[in-house]
Scaffold this active site. Structure first.
Site, PDB file in Angstrom:
ATOM      1  N   ASP A  33     -16.514  75.160  19.667  1.00  0.00           N
ATOM      2  CA  ASP A  33     -16.477  74.346  18.445  1.00  0.00           C
ATOM      3  C   ASP A  33     -16.140  75.213  17.246  1.00  0.00           C
ATOM      4  OD1 ASP A  33     -17.251  72.379  20.110  1.00  0.00           O
ATOM      5  OD2 ASP A  33     -19.181  71.939  19.119  1.00  0.00           O
ATOM      6  N   ALA A  34     -16.678  76.436  17.244  1.00  0.00           N
ATOM      7  CA  ALA A  34     -16.473  77.331  16.101  1.00  0.00           C
ATOM      8  C   ALA A  34     -14.993  77.659  15.941  1.00  0.00           C
ATOM      9  CB  ALA A  34     -17.279  78.610  16.286  1.00  0.00           C
ATOM     10  N   GLU A  35     -14.352  77.913  17.074  1.00  0.00           N
ATOM     11  CA  GLU A  35     -12.938  78.252  17.026  1.00  0.00           C
ATOM     12  C   GLU A  35     -12.125  77.062  16.493  1.00  0.00           C
ATOM     13  OE1 GLU A  35      -9.920  80.435  20.180  1.00  0.00           O
ATOM     14  OE2 GLU A  35     -12.041  80.202  20.649  1.00  0.00           O
ATOM     15  N   SER A  82      -7.941  36.471  23.454  1.00  0.00           N
ATOM     16  CA  SER A  82      -9.216  36.809  24.090  1.00  0.00           C
ATOM     17  C   SER A  82      -9.147  36.346  25.535  1.00  0.00           C
ATOM     18  CB  SER A  82     -10.366  36.177  23.336  1.00  0.00           C
ATOM     19  OG  SER A  82     -10.200  34.793  23.354  1.00  0.00           O
ATOM     20  N   GLU A 112     -11.795  46.418  35.315  1.00  0.00           N
ATOM     21  CA  GLU A 112     -12.120  47.403  34.275  1.00  0.00           C
ATOM     22  C   GLU A 112     -13.458  47.056  33.653  1.00  0.00           C
ATOM     23  OE1 GLU A 112      -9.030  47.173  31.343  1.00  0.00           O
ATOM     24  OE2 GLU A 112      -7.491  47.421  32.873  1.00  0.00           O
ATOM     25  N   LYS A 114     -15.779  46.054  30.717  1.00  0.00           N
ATOM     26  CA  LYS A 114     -15.543  45.349  29.455  1.00  0.00           C
ATOM     27  C   LYS A 114     -16.403  46.030  28.393  1.00  0.00           C
ATOM     28  CE  LYS A 114     -15.268  40.740  27.484  1.00  0.00           C
ATOM     29  NZ  LYS A 114     -16.036  40.969  26.269  1.00  0.00           N
ATOM     30  N   ASP A 116     -18.166  46.929  25.014  1.00  0.00           N
ATOM     31  CA  ASP A 116     -18.708  46.069  23.964  1.00  0.00           C
ATOM     32  C   ASP A 116     -18.494  46.720  22.604  1.00  0.00           C
ATOM     33  OD1 ASP A 116     -19.873  43.897  22.899  1.00  0.00           O
ATOM     34  OD2 ASP A 116     -21.925  44.429  23.437  1.00  0.00           O
ATOM     35  N   ARG A 135      -8.505  42.805  15.179  1.00  0.00           N
ATOM     36  CA  ARG A 135      -7.945  41.630  15.814  1.00  0.00           C
ATOM     37  C   ARG A 135      -7.803  40.472  14.823  1.00  0.00           C
ATOM     38  NH1 ARG A 135     -10.380  37.252  18.438  1.00  0.00           N
ATOM     39  NH2 ARG A 135      -8.953  36.292  19.908  1.00  0.00           N
ATOM     40  N   GLU A 169     -10.436  49.088  22.777  1.00  0.00           N
ATOM     41  CA  GLU A 169     -11.738  48.713  22.235  1.00  0.00           C
ATOM     42  C   GLU A 169     -12.363  49.932  21.566  1.00  0.00           C
ATOM     43  OE1 GLU A 169     -12.410  45.550  22.668  1.00  0.00           O
ATOM     44  OE2 GLU A 169     -14.570  45.267  22.465  1.00  0.00           O
ATOM     45  N   TYR A 221      -6.860  49.948  26.560  1.00  0.00           N
ATOM     46  CA  TYR A 221      -6.793  49.211  27.832  1.00  0.00           C
ATOM     47  C   TYR A 221      -5.496  48.434  28.053  1.00  0.00           C
ATOM     48  CZ  TYR A 221      -8.717  45.568  24.755  1.00  0.00           C
ATOM     49  OH  TYR A 221      -8.948  44.706  23.714  1.00  0.00           O
ATOM     50  N   LYS A 285      -7.950  41.751  35.961  1.00  0.00           N
ATOM     51  CA  LYS A 285      -6.574  41.434  35.552  1.00  0.00           C
ATOM     52  C   LYS A 285      -5.650  41.472  36.759  1.00  0.00           C
ATOM     53  CE  LYS A 285      -7.440  43.927  31.235  1.00  0.00           C
ATOM     54  NZ  LYS A 285      -7.212  45.122  30.434  1.00  0.00           N
ATOM     55  N   LYS A 309     -19.004  38.024  32.549  1.00  0.00           N
ATOM     56  CA  LYS A 309     -20.033  38.416  31.587  1.00  0.00           C
ATOM     57  C   LYS A 309     -21.347  38.646  32.312  1.00  0.00           C
ATOM     58  CE  LYS A 309     -18.418  38.023  27.283  1.00  0.00           C
ATOM     59  NZ  LYS A 309     -18.863  36.969  26.485  1.00  0.00           N
ATOM     60  N   CYS A 403     -57.223  22.690  13.396  1.00  0.00           N
ATOM     61  CA  CYS A 403     -56.194  23.461  12.691  1.00  0.00           C
ATOM     62  C   CYS A 403     -56.700  24.865  12.358  1.00  0.00           C
ATOM     63  CB  CYS A 403     -55.797  22.736  11.403  1.00  0.00           C
ATOM     64  SG  CYS A 403     -54.669  23.692  10.387  1.00  0.00           S
ATOM     65  N   CYS A 406     -56.988  24.922   8.270  1.00  0.00           N
ATOM     66  CA  CYS A 406     -57.887  24.088   7.463  1.00  0.00           C
ATOM     67  C   CYS A 406     -59.041  23.509   8.277  1.00  0.00           C
ATOM     68  CB  CYS A 406     -57.114  22.969   6.780  1.00  0.00           C
ATOM     69  SG  CYS A 406     -56.572  21.687   7.924  1.00  0.00           S
ATOM     70  N   CYS A 421     -51.480  19.082  12.646  1.00  0.00           N
ATOM     71  CA  CYS A 421     -52.554  18.952  11.682  1.00  0.00           C
ATOM     72  C   CYS A 421     -52.079  17.877  10.715  1.00  0.00           C
ATOM     73  CB  CYS A 421     -52.742  20.277  10.948  1.00  0.00           C
ATOM     74  SG  CYS A 421     -53.740  20.100   9.471  1.00  0.00           S
ATOM     75  N   CYS A 426     -53.854  20.490   3.885  1.00  0.00           N
ATOM     76  CA  CYS A 426     -53.893  21.731   4.658  1.00  0.00           C
ATOM     77  C   CYS A 426     -53.106  22.817   3.923  1.00  0.00           C
ATOM     78  CB  CYS A 426     -53.287  21.501   6.044  1.00  0.00           C
ATOM     79  SG  CYS A 426     -53.078  23.020   6.979  1.00  0.00           S
TER      80      CYS A 426
HETATM   81  S1  IVH Z   1      -8.062  42.872  27.954  1.00  0.00           S
HETATM   82  C1  IVH Z   1      -5.181  39.456  26.629  1.00  0.00           C
HETATM   83  N1  IVH Z   1      -9.691  44.794  28.730  1.00  0.00           N
HETATM   84  O1  IVH Z   1     -12.902  41.792  25.417  1.00  0.00           O
HETATM   85  C2  IVH Z   1      -6.389  40.153  27.058  1.00  0.00           C
HETATM   86  N2  IVH Z   1     -10.338  43.437  26.902  1.00  0.00           N
HETATM   87  O2  IVH Z   1     -12.171  38.481  25.213  1.00  0.00           O
HETATM   88  C3  IVH Z   1      -6.752  41.306  26.230  1.00  0.00           C
HETATM   89  N3  IVH Z   1     -12.476  44.053  25.897  1.00  0.00           N
HETATM   90  O3  IVH Z   1     -10.953  40.876  22.687  1.00  0.00           O
HETATM   91  C4  IVH Z   1      -8.067  41.867  26.524  1.00  0.00           C
HETATM   92  N4  IVH Z   1     -12.906  45.752  27.210  1.00  0.00           N
HETATM   93  O4  IVH Z   1     -11.990  43.138  22.653  1.00  0.00           O
HETATM   94  C5  IVH Z   1      -9.485  43.769  27.870  1.00  0.00           C
HETATM   95  N5  IVH Z   1     -11.024  46.540  29.466  1.00  0.00           N
HETATM   96  C6  IVH Z   1     -10.812  45.535  28.623  1.00  0.00           C
HETATM   97  C7  IVH Z   1     -11.731  45.226  27.609  1.00  0.00           C
HETATM   98  C8  IVH Z   1     -11.449  44.149  26.774  1.00  0.00           C
HETATM   99  C9  IVH Z   1     -13.326  45.045  26.186  1.00  0.00           C
HETATM  100  C10 IVH Z   1     -12.668  43.038  24.847  1.00  0.00           C
HETATM  101  C11 IVH Z   1     -11.510  42.844  23.916  1.00  0.00           C
HETATM  102  C12 IVH Z   1     -11.133  41.403  23.970  1.00  0.00           C
HETATM  103  C13 IVH Z   1     -12.328  40.793  24.642  1.00  0.00           C
HETATM  104  C14 IVH Z   1     -11.881  39.728  25.622  1.00  0.00           C
END
Ligand code: IVH
Length: 667
Positions: A33-35, A82, A112, A114, A116, A135, A169, A221, A285, A309, A403, A406, A421, A426
Site C-alpha cells: 500500500d505504501a508503494e 429490470s 449469477e 444477484k 443487492d 438507472r 451493480e 454483469y 439468464k 428472490k 385498561c 385508566c 378501552c 382514558c
Molecule cells: S441483469 C435486463 N444481473 O437486479 C436485465 N441484474 O431487476 C438486467 N442485479 O436492476 C439485469 N445483480 O440492479 C442482472 N447479476 C445481475 C444482477 C442484477 C443485481 C440487479 C440490477 C437490476 C435488478 C433486476
C-alpha cells in the site's frame, strides 16, 4: 515543459492503473500500500505543478473532485430494464418451460449472484471512462460519473481502446456498511437500513469526496449493446468484460437444465452469509444471444432472464416481555419486546403482535425463543416459536381485563378481535388523539411530535385539542429539552394551523370511520362545521362515498355535549372551521387536460410529494385513483414504478413521467 515530466506522469499512470487492477479487480496485489500511495502522491504533485498534464482518466481523479449543484440527466441509449421475479421452484420451472417452448430444448443458463446494490451504466469511448449513470426510471438516469470514479474497481482506462457501454451493480461491502453505521450511530445520526440504501445514498451525494470515503465496489454483469461486439453469448460477454479490465463476479456458472439451476440456488442459500457483500437472489439468464433475441422482452423486462428472490431473512431471538399500548380509538395492542437482534440490516427490538388471537394461534409465551422477520423487508414480525427451545419456565400471556392506562374494563365490540378501552377520558386515548390531531394529514403542526405532546400532556398543559391553541411560549420553554427558538417556532406553527381548511380539522378530530378522504368529501359538501353538525343520517348517506356506518358515526359524534363545547372553543380561539379549498366543480367547466380524467400515481416522485401531485390534479378536475383499471386514463410513473406500470402497459394506458406531469400542471 520538460519531456521527462510528461514521461514520468505517464509512467506513474500506467503503474497505478495496473496496480489498481491487480488489487481491486484481481485481488492479487503486487506492491505494498505504501508503494502505491507514494506513486499516487507523486502523480498528484506533478499534475498540480503541471495542470496542463491533467486528464480525466488519471488515477488522481479517484479522490473526488468539486461538489456538484445538481446531477445532470442522462438518457440511456439502451433502456435499463429490470427482471421478472421467481420466488420458488415452481416459478423457476415455469420460466424454464416458457423458454423451452420458445427456443427448443437446447438451452444453457448462466446463473449469477444477484448483488443487492444499485444498478449503474458505464460508458467508455476509445477505452476511456466518459460517463456513469444511475438507472433512474430505466430510460433516464442521473449522471454520477464523478462519484463512480471514486470506485477503484471501475477502470478509468480499458485494456483495449474499445467504445462500449456496460451495466453493473455498485454495492457497499458488508464490512464497510457495518463500519459506516457504527460511525453514524456514534455521531447520533440515523443508520442506513441496509447496504443497498447505503450504496444508493453514497452515489447520490453531490460531493464526490464524500462518496470517495464510502468504500463502494462494483460487479459488472453485462454489456448494454452486445450486438456490436461480435460475441455470441452472455458468458462470452462476461469473459470479454474480464479481458477489458472490469470486475465481474466469478461465482457465475453455466448449466443446461433447470434442476441444476435449482441446486446452484440451494447451495447459495447456505453459503450466502459467508459472502463479503449482500445478495438478494440469483439471476438466471439464457446464454445464447440468438435465443435471447427470439425470446425478446415484455414492456419492462426480458423474457430470457429471471431473478430468483431469496425468502426474507429470519432470525431467532428471545421474547422478553409483551407491552400493551392503548391507541387513539381505545384498541389495546400487545407489542413484543425482543432481545435486540439484527434482521435485514437493522436492529429490531419490538414487533407488533396485533391481538390476543394471534398470540394464541402462534402459541407465543413470555420467555420464548421466537423467529423474527421483516415483512416486506420493513416491518418486524414474529413468525413463530421455537418449541424445542422451551425450558418450562415460559409463562402464558393473557390480555388484561382492564385498561393498562385508566383501569376501566376492556370490551370486545361486536365481532371484533380487538379489545378496547371505551372510557372517553382514558389518558392514553386522549394523548394518542392529540398526536393524531397534529399529524401530517390532520392539522400538520411541525415540531409537535409524540415526545412533546406526551410532555405537554404529562405536565397537564393540554388535555384536549383546544388547549393547544392556548399554549404560550413561556409555558413551552419550561419543558425539558425545549429551547427559546424551538418554542417560538412551535407557537408559530400552532398559530399557522388555525388557517387550515375544514377537512384537516375534521380528520384531526378523529371521528370514527372518517379518514382523510371522507373528511375532504364532508368538508366540500357542507363547507362549514356548523352545517355538518346539523346534518342528518339521511343527508349524509345521500352523498356518494359516505356509507351508513360513517353517517351514524358523524351524527353521534356531533351530538356529544363535550364535542359541542369543543367546537365552540376552537372557533373562539380563532381556528378556521370553513372549507377553503376549491369547490367541487362541474368538471365540464374546467379547461384542463385533467378534467374528468382518472389518473394513477405510482413510484417515487422527486419534485412533488404524492399529496401535492394529487391535490393539483384534483384541483384541475382530475380524479386520482389508487389502482389501474380499464377506466384509467393516465399513469404517472415515478422512480422504481412497479406492478402498476405493468398494469398500465397491459391496458394501453398513457404513461407520463414526473417532468411531463409538472409541465402540464404548469400550463
Ligand atoms: S441483469 C435486463 N444481473 O437486479 C436485465 N441484474 O431487476 C438486467 N442485479 O436492476 C439485469 N445483480 O440492479 C442482472 N447479476 C445481475 C444482477 C442484477 C443485481 C440487479 C440490477 C437490476 C435488478 C433486476
Amino acid at each position: 515543459m520538460p519531456v521527462e515530466v510528461q514521461a514520468r506522469v505517464e509512467e506513474l499512470r500506467s503503474l497505478l492503473h495496473k496496480w489498481n487492477h491487480e488489487y481491486h479487480v484481481l485481488d492479487q496485489p503486487s506492491v505494498s500500500d505504501a508503494e502505491y500511495d507514494q506513486a499516487l502522491n507523486e502523480l498528484i504533485r506533478l499534475e498540480e505543478e503541471n495542470p496542463h498534464l491533467q486528464t480525466e482518466d488519471s488515477p488522481s481523479q479517484r479522490v473526488g473532485g468539486a461538489p456538484l449543484a445538481v446531477f445532470e440527466k442522462v438518457e440511456h441509449t439502451t433502456p435499463m430494464l429490470s427482471l421478472g421475479n421467481a420466488f420458488n421452484e415452481e416459478d423457476l420451472r415455469d420460466f424454464d418451460r416458457r423458454v423451452r417452448q420458445a427456443v427448443g430444448d437446447n438451452v444453457s443458463y448462466v446463473c449469477e449472484l444477484k448483488i443487492d446494490g444499485l444498478a449503474v451504466s458505464l460508458r467508455y469511448e476509445n477505452g476511456l471512462f466518459v460517463q456513469g449513470a444511475t438507472r433512474g426510471d430505466g430510460s433516464i438516469g442521473e449522471d454520477i460519473t464523478q462519484n463512480l470514479k471514486t470506485i477503484k474497481s471501475i477502470p478509468l482506462r480499458l485494456t483495449k481502446s474499445a467504445s462500449i457501454e456496460v451495466r453493473g451493480e455498485a454495492y457497499m461491502p458488508k464490512q464497510s456498511f457495518n463500519a459506516l453505521n457504527e460511525q453514524k450511530e456514534e455521531l447520533g445520526e440515523e443508520p442506513f437500513a441496509n447496504p443497498r440504501n447505503a450504496a444508493a445514498g453514497s452515489l447520490r451525494q453531490l460531493d464526490p469526496k464524500l462518496a470517495a470515503k464510502r468504500n463502494l465496489d462494483i460487479f459488472v454483469y453485462g454489456i448494454a449493446n452486445p450486438g456490436t461486439t461480435g460475441i455470441a453469448s452472455h458468458s462470452e460477454g462476461l469473459d470479454l468484460l474480464d479481458e477489458l479490465g472490469f470486475k465481474t463476479n466469478n461465482e457465475r456458472r453455466t448449466y443446461s437444465g433447470i434442476e441444476e439451476v435449482i441446486e446452484y440456488i440451494s447451495g447459495w442459500v447456505e453459503r450466502r452469509p459467508g459472502l463479503a457483500y449482500e445478495i438478494d437472489g440469483i439471476v438466471i439468464k439464457v446464454d445464447s444471444f440468438e435465443q435471447q433475441d427470439e425470446l425478446g422482452f415484455t414492456a419492462k423486462s426480458p423474457r430470457w432472464a429471471v431473478a430468483y428472490k431469496f425468502p426474507a431473512e429470519e432470525v431467532v431471538t428471545k421474547l422478553i416481555d409483551i407491552e400493551l399500548n392503548v391507541g387513539r380509538t381505545g384498541v389495546v395492542t400487545p407489542t413484543a419486546i425482543l432481545e435486540p437482534v439484527r434482521v435485514a440490516g437493522t436492529v429490531v427490538k419490538r414487533a407488533s403482535l396485533h391481538n390476543e388471537d394471534l398470540i394464541r394461534e402462534k402459541d407465543i409465551k413470555l420467555g420464548d425463543y421466537v423467529i423474527v422477520k421483516k415483512a416486506g423487508d420493513i416491518i418486524p414480525e414474529v413468525v413463530g416459536v421455537l418449541l424445542e427451545k422451551r425450558t418450562g419456565e415460559e409463562k402464558d400471556f393473557h390480555m388484561p381485563t382492564h385498561c393498562p392506562e385508566c383501569g376501566s374494563e376492556l370490551i370486545r365490540l361486536n365481532e371484533e378481535v380487538a379489545l378496547r378501552c371505551i372510557n372517553p377520558e382514558c389518558p392514553a386515548q386522549i394523548r394518542e388523539g392529540l398526536i393524531h390531531f397534529v399529524s401530517r394529514n390532520a392539522m400538520n403542526i411541525d415540531g409537535l411530535g409524540e415526545r412533546v405532546i406526551a410532555q405537554l400532556f404529562q405536565e397537564k398543559l393540554i388535555s384536549n385539542v383546544a388547549d393547544l391553541y392556548r399554549l404560550t411560549k413561556e409555558q413551552l420553554v419550561e419543558l425539558e429539552r425545549m429551547g427559546e427558538k424551538s418554542a417560538s417556532n412551535l407557537i408559530e406553527a400552532i398559530s399557522t394551523s388555525k388557517n387550515n381548511s375544514l377537512e384537516k380539522l375534521l380528520f384531526g378530530l378523529g371521528i370514527r370511520h372518517v379518514g382523510a378522504k371522507a373528511a375532504k368529501t364532508l368538508a366540500q359538501q357542507f363547507e362549514t362545521i356548523d352545517r355538518l353538525k346539523e346534518a342528518t343520517v339521511e343527508e349524509l348517506v345521500a352523498i356518494n362515498e359516505i356509507g351508513d356506518k360513517m353517517a351514524e358515526a358523524v351524527v353521534t359524534y356531533f351530538e356529544k355535549p363535550e364535542v359541542i363545547t369543543l367546537v365552540a372553543e376552537l372557533k373562539e380561539l380563532g381556528v378556521n372551521t370553513t372549507y377553503i379549498g376549491p369547490k367541487p366543480v362541474n368538471v365540464e367547466d374546467i379547461d384542463s387536460y385533467f378534467a374528468g380524467k382518472t389518473v394513477v400515481l405510482t413510484g417515487k416522485l422527486e419534485i412533488l410529494t404524492r399529496n401535492e401531485a394529487k391535490d393539483r390534479i384534483e384541483q384541475l378536475g382530475g380524479k386520482v385513483s389508487g389502482s389501474v383499471s380499464k377506466n384509467t386514463d393516465l399513469l404517472i410513473a415515478g422512480e422504481a414504478a412497479g406492478s402498476k406500470l405493468d398494469q398500465a402497459n397491459k391496458h394501453g394506458v398513457e404513461i407520463w413521467n414526473e417532468e411531463r406531469l409538472i409541465q402540464e400542471l404548469n400550463k
